[in-house]
Design an enzyme around this catalytic site. Structure first.
Site, mmCIF file in Angstrom:
data_model
loop_
_atom_site.group_PDB
_atom_site.id
_atom_site.type_symbol
_atom_site.label_atom_id
_atom_site.label_comp_id
_atom_site.label_asym_id
_atom_site.label_seq_id
_atom_site.Cartn_x
_atom_site.Cartn_y
_atom_site.Cartn_z
ATOM 1 N N CYS A 22 36.231 39.604 37.324
ATOM 2 C CA CYS A 22 35.860 38.681 38.269
ATOM 3 C C CYS A 22 36.979 38.790 39.519
ATOM 4 O O CYS A 22 37.824 38.638 39.206
ATOM 5 C CB CYS A 22 35.486 37.534 37.915
ATOM 6 N N CYS A 72 33.477 35.327 45.714
ATOM 7 C CA CYS A 72 32.051 35.156 46.097
ATOM 8 C C CYS A 72 31.618 33.667 46.163
ATOM 9 O O CYS A 72 30.561 33.412 46.861
ATOM 10 C CB CYS A 72 31.241 35.763 45.177
ATOM 11 N N THR A 88 35.827 29.167 39.134
ATOM 12 C CA THR A 88 36.044 30.397 39.168
ATOM 13 C C THR A 88 37.120 30.517 40.305
ATOM 14 O O THR A 88 36.825 30.033 41.483
ATOM 15 C CB THR A 88 35.054 31.425 39.526
ATOM 16 N N GLU A 121 39.417 30.823 35.550
ATOM 17 C CA GLU A 121 38.582 29.782 35.817
ATOM 18 C C GLU A 121 39.439 28.518 35.220
ATOM 19 O O GLU A 121 40.409 28.432 34.685
ATOM 20 C CB GLU A 121 37.270 29.543 34.937
ATOM 21 N N HIS A 128 24.087 32.661 44.523
ATOM 22 C CA HIS A 128 24.994 33.200 43.387
ATOM 23 C C HIS A 128 24.558 33.898 42.241
ATOM 24 O O HIS A 128 24.813 34.913 41.782
ATOM 25 C CB HIS A 128 25.816 32.050 42.857
ATOM 26 N N TYR A 148 25.425 38.358 41.033
ATOM 27 C CA TYR A 148 25.460 38.930 39.711
ATOM 28 C C TYR A 148 24.895 40.309 39.938
ATOM 29 O O TYR A 148 25.069 40.943 38.969
ATOM 30 C CB TYR A 148 25.058 37.829 38.806
ATOM 31 N N CYS A 178 28.340 42.187 41.183
ATOM 32 C CA CYS A 178 29.530 42.032 40.551
ATOM 33 C C CYS A 178 29.477 42.594 39.110
ATOM 34 O O CYS A 178 30.160 43.542 38.777
ATOM 35 C CB CYS A 178 30.320 40.822 40.815
ATOM 36 N N GLU A 219 30.100 34.593 31.038
ATOM 37 C CA GLU A 219 29.723 34.117 32.603
ATOM 38 C C GLU A 219 28.314 34.538 32.844
ATOM 39 O O GLU A 219 27.685 34.086 33.800
ATOM 40 C CB GLU A 219 30.851 34.645 33.430
HETATM 41 FE FE1 SF4 Z 1 33.116 36.277 39.955
HETATM 42 FE FE2 SF4 Z 1 30.819 37.763 40.100
HETATM 43 FE FE3 SF4 Z 1 30.960 35.092 40.725
HETATM 44 FE FE4 SF4 Z 1 32.315 36.928 42.174
HETATM 45 S S1 SF4 Z 1 29.816 36.778 41.947
HETATM 46 S S2 SF4 Z 1 32.803 34.984 41.817
HETATM 47 S S3 SF4 Z 1 32.779 38.382 40.826
HETATM 48 S S4 SF4 Z 1 31.184 36.043 38.769
HETATM 49 FE FE FE Z 2 30.468 33.297 38.732
#
Ligand code: SF4
Ligand code: FE
Length: 493
Positions: free
Chosen positions: A100, A104, A191, A258, A293, A297, A300, A456
């Protein structure tokens, strides 16, 4: 100011007086701490790739506020094309870090707060949008990292914020002063919080009038008076303390992070306040941030999934099993699942639409479908990766044993020689390469990176039930009944 390099970003963190606790102690030099540093390196990658002309289209954008070139992680999406590029950028970062990369949450918060404050001001005659635009211009100009913070600890899930026995279990306004507000409470599972220059706080759920003090959004520097963080531990994290460069760490360069972020009566000047009591707009902010968000996902996790699939394929190759039809079929299945997630990320972006404020919002139904699939497919991908890897992924002796010169065998062979003898596979394969790829898989499936790739995937951006509620709201079952009636020739009575 021009875009920062990764190294400049890391140096900029040293200037902060961020208060961090871990293992019961305050960490003074958290920038170089072996457990924290890999997560800083992941964020630094968001800077380094933005310097690379090869990735300029994905990693940078033209600011809608200033016209300057900015890092896409600070951008307000101006089109569906921007939304698609965002997802592709996140896949790229997942591929480059296998972890991660944390930046983001801030980007998703910028876009949600920008559009919500616009509509809030329109309804209430407040000046929050103006405040927010000034704040974001500063973030874009200085190329900073912001922790987008939504999740409150929430206490007793059966009670509203104001009804909690301990009033601090949802972050709230405890005092209103002429020049600002004082806030108390915490945000959990944050995060990238320690690695951020600023925090952008949003309410965690839709609220009613009795919860008005909890309907609060603001920005605050990481080293503000009264703010501190308690670092979250991850499975196998202390391997980094034994030797941060050991093969046993699995991914010694990158990681995620985190923390619990505590606001112990923090003063927020009015210019950084973006909502203070307008409870009717809490739900809008939550829904928009969560939507962005959930789209994220689809980028990422797919990038990290690419690394999992690649590592599983290498493990099979090192074992001499890559030609087996069941191995090929498992890799096909993993790829199919991973690309399905990418399809969802791209689809909710391509179907995006402008908000009243002018930035682009994803398609909410498709973003929630995206995240619902993310709560499942990475688990199946990991199951198949473990299947292909074999049990050695969790039974292999330590790197120290592989390096040990201690004589153990009848002929004086060392422990290291014995390990290398018995874990050898194909003649043309290096045992250390096999070790490295199995440790990487262990890291992704069960170790520190599994925080980002597994749990996550389940709970980040909202647990599965939160998506199912949104899917039921957005699914338009009524419209679908009308379709069925029309085809069947049933009158709508
Ligand atoms: Fe982490 Fe994915 Fe959230 Fe970006 S979108 S902060 S990489 S979990
Ligand atoms: Fe996240």
């Amino acid at each position: 100011m021009a875009l920062m390099t990764g190294e400049e970003y890391i140096e900029s963190l040293r200037r902060l007086k961020t208060r961090v606790y871990m293992f019961g102690e305050q960490v003074e030099n958290w920038v170089d701490h072996p457990i924290i540093r890999p997560s800083i390196n992941s964020v630094a990658m968001t800077y380094d790739l933005a310097q690379d002309p090869e990735y300029a289209d994905l990693m940078t954008a033209k600011s809608s506020l200033t016209g300057k070139t900015i890092n896409r992680f600070t951008h307000l999406h101006q089109s569906t094309d921007d939304l698609v590029r965002k997802v592709k950028m996140q896949r790229l970062l997942g591929q480059k870090t296998g972890a991660c990369f944390q930046r983001c949450v801030g980007m998703d918060a910028f876009n949600a707060v920008f559009s919500t404050t616009y509509e809030l001001d329109e309804a209430k005659g407040t000046k929050y949008h103006e405040n927010f635009v000034k704040f974001l211009e500063m973030i874009q100009d200085e190329d900073l990292v912001v922790d987008g913070a939504m999740t409150d600890p929430k206490g007793d899930r059966g009670k509203a914020p104001h009804a909690q026995p301990d009033k601090d279990l949802f972050l709230r306004i405890v005092e209103r002063l002429p020049d600002g507000i004082v806030v108390r409470g915490a945000k959990a599972h944050q995060t990238g919080a320690v690695n951020s220059h600023w925090h952008l706080i949003m309410p965690t759920i839709a609220m009613r009038e009795a919860d008005a003090d909890y309907a609060v959004s603001f920005a605050c520097p990481s080293d503000a008076e009264g703010l501190f963080m308690v670092y979250g531990r991850q499975s196998c994290d202390t391997r980094k303390l034994e030797d941060p460069c050991s093969v046993d760490v699995g991914n010694s360069r990158f990681g995620g992070q985190e923390a619990l972020v505590v606001f112990d009566d923090v003063f927020i000047p009015n210019e950084y306040v973006f909502m203070a009591g307008e409870y009717e707009f809490a739900g809008m902010m939550v829904e928009r941030f969560a939507g962005y968000h959930r789209q994220s996902y689809g980028g990422c996790k797919v990038g990290v999934g690419d690394v999992v699939i690649g590592a599983a394929a290498l493990a099979a190759e090192y074992n001499g099993a890559e030609k087996a039809s069941h191995i090929k079929d498992k890799l096909i299945e993993m790829t199919h699942l991973n690309e399905t997630l990418f399809c969802c990320g791209i689809a909710c972006s391509a179907e995006g639409h402008p908000t009243k404020a002018g930035n682009y919002q994803i398609d909410l139904l498709l973003a929630n479908v995206c995240k619902q699939n993310v709560t499942r497919f990475p688990y199946e991908i990991v199951r198949l990766a473990e299947d292909i890897a074999g049990g050695l992924m969790v039974t292999m002796p330590s790197q120290k044993d592989f390096e040990s010169e201690l004589p153990a065998g009848r002929g004086g062979e060392s422990v290291g020689e014995i390990c290398r003898k018995y874990f050898a596979t194909r003649e043309d394969m290096d045992v250390e390469d096999r070790q490295k790829v199995l440790r990487l898989l262990e890291n992704l499936c069960l170790g520190t990176a599994a925080v980002g790739y597994r749990t996550e995937s389940m709970h980040g951006a909202g647990s599965p039930q939160a998506q199912r509620i949104m899917i039921s709201r957005q699914g338009n079952i009524q419209g679908k009944k009308d379709l069925a009636r029309a085809i069947a020739g049933i009158e709508n009575r």
